[in-house]
Write a protein that holds these residues in place. Structure first.
Motif, short mmCIF file in Angstrom:
data_model
loop_
_atom_site.label_atom_id
_atom_site.label_comp_id
_atom_site.label_asym_id
_atom_site.label_seq_id
_atom_site.Cartn_x
_atom_site.Cartn_y
_atom_site.Cartn_z
N MET A 148 0.79 -1.14 -0.15
CA MET A 148 0.07 -0.13 0.05
C MET A 148 0.79 1.25 0.18
O MET A 148 0.52 2.32 -0.58
CB MET A 148 -1.00 0.07 1.14
N TYR A 149 1.98 1.26 0.71
CA TYR A 149 2.83 2.38 0.74
C TYR A 149 3.52 2.98 -0.60
O TYR A 149 3.81 3.88 -0.93
CB TYR A 149 3.74 2.34 1.97
N SER A 150 3.77 1.95 -1.26
CA SER A 150 4.39 2.16 -2.66
C SER A 150 3.33 2.44 -3.59
O SER A 150 3.56 3.41 -4.30
CB SER A 150 4.85 0.60 -3.31
N VAL A 151 1.96 2.29 -3.19
CA VAL A 151 0.88 2.76 -3.89
C VAL A 151 0.67 4.38 -3.78
O VAL A 151 0.46 5.03 -4.52
CB VAL A 151 -0.47 2.01 -3.85
N TYR A 152 0.77 4.62 -2.35
CA TYR A 152 0.72 5.72 -1.73
C TYR A 152 1.71 6.75 -2.32
O TYR A 152 1.73 7.98 -2.77
CB TYR A 152 0.78 6.02 -0.28
N ARG A 153 3.04 6.29 -2.14
CA ARG A 153 4.05 7.00 -2.89
C ARG A 153 3.90 7.56 -4.33
O ARG A 153 4.11 8.51 -4.77
CB ARG A 153 5.46 6.31 -2.61
N GLU A 154 3.43 6.61 -5.32
CA GLU A 154 3.25 6.80 -6.59
C GLU A 154 1.86 7.75 -6.62
O GLU A 154 2.17 8.88 -7.60
CB GLU A 154 3.06 5.35 -7.35
N GLY A 155 0.94 7.41 -5.99
CA GLY A 155 -0.28 8.39 -6.14
C GLY A 155 0.04 9.69 -5.72
O GLY A 155 -0.24 10.94 -6.36
N LEU A 156 0.57 10.00 -4.66
CA LEU A 156 1.01 11.29 -4.25
C LEU A 156 1.94 12.09 -5.02
O LEU A 156 1.89 13.34 -5.35
CB LEU A 156 1.56 11.11 -2.78
N SER A 157 3.04 11.25 -5.69
CA SER A 157 3.84 11.71 -6.67
C SER A 157 3.14 12.21 -7.71
O SER A 157 3.43 13.56 -8.28
CB SER A 157 4.80 10.70 -6.87
N MET A 158 2.24 11.53 -8.27
CA MET A 158 1.34 12.05 -9.50
C MET A 158 0.68 13.30 -8.96
O MET A 158 0.58 14.23 -9.98
CB MET A 158 0.28 10.85 -9.78
N VAL A 159 0.06 13.43 -7.91
CA VAL A 159 -0.59 14.54 -7.52
C VAL A 159 0.56 15.85 -7.40
O VAL A 159 -0.08 16.91 -7.82
CB VAL A 159 -1.42 14.50 -6.02
N GLU A 160 1.51 15.65 -6.77
CA GLU A 160 2.28 16.73 -6.79
C GLU A 160 3.09 17.14 -7.76
O GLU A 160 3.04 18.43 -8.07
CB GLU A 160 3.63 16.28 -5.77
N LYS A 161 3.03 16.31 -8.95
CA LYS A 161 3.48 16.60 -10.22
C LYS A 161 2.52 17.33 -11.16
O LYS A 161 2.57 17.79 -12.22
CB LYS A 161 4.11 15.49 -11.02
N GLY A 162 1.00 17.33 -10.59
CA GLY A 162 0.03 17.77 -11.31
C GLY A 162 -0.46 16.95 -12.32
O GLY A 162 -1.29 17.23 -13.21
N GLU A 163 -0.09 15.72 -12.20
CA GLU A 163 -0.38 14.72 -13.28
C GLU A 163 -2.02 14.33 -13.11
O GLU A 163 -2.76 13.93 -14.08
CB GLU A 163 0.43 13.58 -13.64
N ALA A 164 -2.57 14.32 -12.01
CA ALA A 164 -3.53 13.74 -11.46
C ALA A 164 -4.18 14.36 -10.15
O ALA A 164 -3.25 14.69 -9.48
CB ALA A 164 -3.71 12.21 -11.65
N SER A 165 -5.41 14.41 -9.83
CA SER A 165 -5.94 14.85 -8.56
C SER A 165 -6.08 13.66 -7.78
O SER A 165 -6.21 12.38 -8.27
CB SER A 165 -7.19 15.60 -8.98
N LEU A 166 -6.36 13.78 -6.44
CA LEU A 166 -6.69 12.77 -5.63
C LEU A 166 -7.98 11.84 -5.86
O LEU A 166 -8.09 10.66 -5.86
CB LEU A 166 -6.86 13.44 -4.10
N GLU A 167 -9.10 12.99 -6.29
CA GLU A 167 -10.21 12.27 -6.86
C GLU A 167 -10.06 11.48 -8.00
O GLU A 167 -10.75 10.15 -8.00
CB GLU A 167 -11.10 13.44 -7.23
N ALA B 120 5.00 16.30 0.01
CA ALA B 120 4.74 17.75 0.73
C ALA B 120 3.32 17.65 1.30
O ALA B 120 3.07 18.30 2.25
CB ALA B 120 5.18 18.78 -0.31
N ILE B 121 2.35 17.06 0.74
CA ILE B 121 1.02 17.11 0.90
C ILE B 121 0.95 16.41 2.25
O ILE B 121 -0.02 17.21 3.16
CB ILE B 121 0.09 16.51 -0.12
N MET B 122 1.46 15.50 2.49
CA MET B 122 1.43 15.01 4.01
C MET B 122 2.16 15.72 5.02
O MET B 122 1.61 15.76 6.13
CB MET B 122 2.27 13.46 3.97
N GLN B 123 3.31 16.41 4.75
CA GLN B 123 3.95 17.38 5.74
C GLN B 123 2.75 18.33 5.86
O GLN B 123 2.54 18.89 7.04
CB GLN B 123 5.05 18.20 4.97
N LYS B 124 1.99 18.93 4.89
CA LYS B 124 0.90 19.76 5.26
C LYS B 124 -0.22 19.31 6.12
O LYS B 124 -0.61 19.91 7.00
CB LYS B 124 0.08 20.52 3.92
N MET B 125 -0.44 18.10 6.14
CA MET B 125 -1.35 17.40 6.94
C MET B 125 -1.07 17.30 8.26
O MET B 125 -1.79 17.70 8.92
CB MET B 125 -1.86 16.09 6.43
#
Length: 321
Positions: A195-214, A264-269
């Motif tokens: 799961m954490y490998s998925v979280y890392r890839e997903g949050l990376s995509m969000v930070e790069k502006g490639e996709a949204s959380l939704e 960075a998004i998790m740091q903000k949380m």
């Protein structure tokens, strides 16, 4: 093996410990619940009763809730563990606290009694140093809620006896679980590593502006979510055919995030003290009552998916005979 003949101790009766106690009561065990924290001793009886009533309403019980409560003892006295065959520790994820708890457990049970931790964060091999006869120590990690999910992860430490681990693995099937057995102690065990490998890839995509959380959540809900409960990820590969996977591995693997930094998004949380639905602050915004609605929806979904997974596993067993 009969569950009614095996008493099990649960040390730590917070949310997770109480949920595990309910799972074991439903399976037929007598449960000795040890509450190291006085507040838990006061709250746990009502919490466990409410969880059993929830199971009763969901059709997960064969008998009235009171039948299961009659097999439960809640106390601060570790001496009550003296007739247990298994003791499960569910206290806070701090080594020094766990060490103190293990010392109390060991001094009140026989030398062959299996001692387990529900930890999902601390290596089992690290915790074994606090146990006399460390071959009887292992990890038994439940999902939440323990009584309405089929997941169970059994993890061996460096010194865990394979025979004892296999015994727990077999016993877990009587708890209505579909257990996994991790024979080597690796950080994060199976589920968290995946799961954490998925979280890392997903949050990376969000930070790069490639996709949204939704968008990422939709992808999991309507793609992976449509088949993963039935077959997992590797049987899915067999179902789809393996021909194209090698080429995809070659082209996609080099593009995946390999960052070792906290996103960075998790740091903000962390900065805003976000706890998700617990305080209505999280990766998503929550209006009044919305967090509670998600909690209730998850509870209903757990019941439905628990029964659905059982139905299909039974059907598959018939087909494969």
């Amino acid at each position: 093996m009969k569950t009614a003949e095996i008493n099990i101790g649960v040390v730590g009766l917070g949310l997770m410990g109480s949920s595990i106690a309910v799972s074991l009561l439903i399976a037929g065990h007598k449960v000795k619940g040890i509450a190291p924290i006085p507040e838990d001793k006061m709250i746990a009886p009502e919490r466990i009763k409410d969880q059993l009533l929830h199971c009763q309403k969901a059709g997960l019980l064969d008998h009235p809730a009171e039948t299961y409560l009659s097999r439960l003892t809640i106390t601060e006295d570790y001496g009550q563990l003296n007739d247990c065959g298994v003791v499960v520790e569910c206290v806070i994820e701090k080594d020094d606290i766990k060490e103190q708890v293990y010392q109390k457990i060991v001094s009140n049970v026989g030398s062959e009694v299996i001692i387990a931790s529900n930890t999902s964060a601390i290596p089992i091999s690290s915790l074994q140093q606090y146990i006399g006869n460390p071959e009887r120590f292992l990890g038994i990690h439940w999902a939440e809620p323990a009584y309405a999910t089929r997941f169970l992860e059994i993890t061996c430490g460096k010194h865990t006896s394979p025979k004892k681990a296999r015994w727990v693995f077999d016993l877990a099937h009587l708890w209505g679980k579909e257990p996994t057995l991790l024979k080597k102690d690796i950080r994060g065990f199976i589920t968290n590593r995946l799961m954490y490998s998925v979280y890392r890839e997903g949050l990376s995509m969000v930070e790069k502006g490639e996709a949204s959380l939704e968008d990422i959540d939709k992808s999991f809900r309507y793609d992976e979510g449509s088949w993963i409960t039935l077959m997992g990820i590797f049987r899915r590969m067999d179902m789809m055919g393996l021909k194209n996977y090698m080429e995809t591995f070659k082209t996609v693997f080099p593009k995946l995030s390999n960052s070792e930094n906290i996103p960075a998004i998790m740091q903000k949380m962390l900065e805003i003290n976000a706890k998700g639905i617990q305080n209505s602050k999280g990766l998503y915004p929550y209006k009044d009552g919305e967090a509670k609605a998600w909690e209730e929806a998850f509870s209903l979904f757990n019941k439905d998916i628990y029964l659905l997974a059982d139905e299909y596993s039974q059907n598959n067993a018939e087909i494969l005979k």
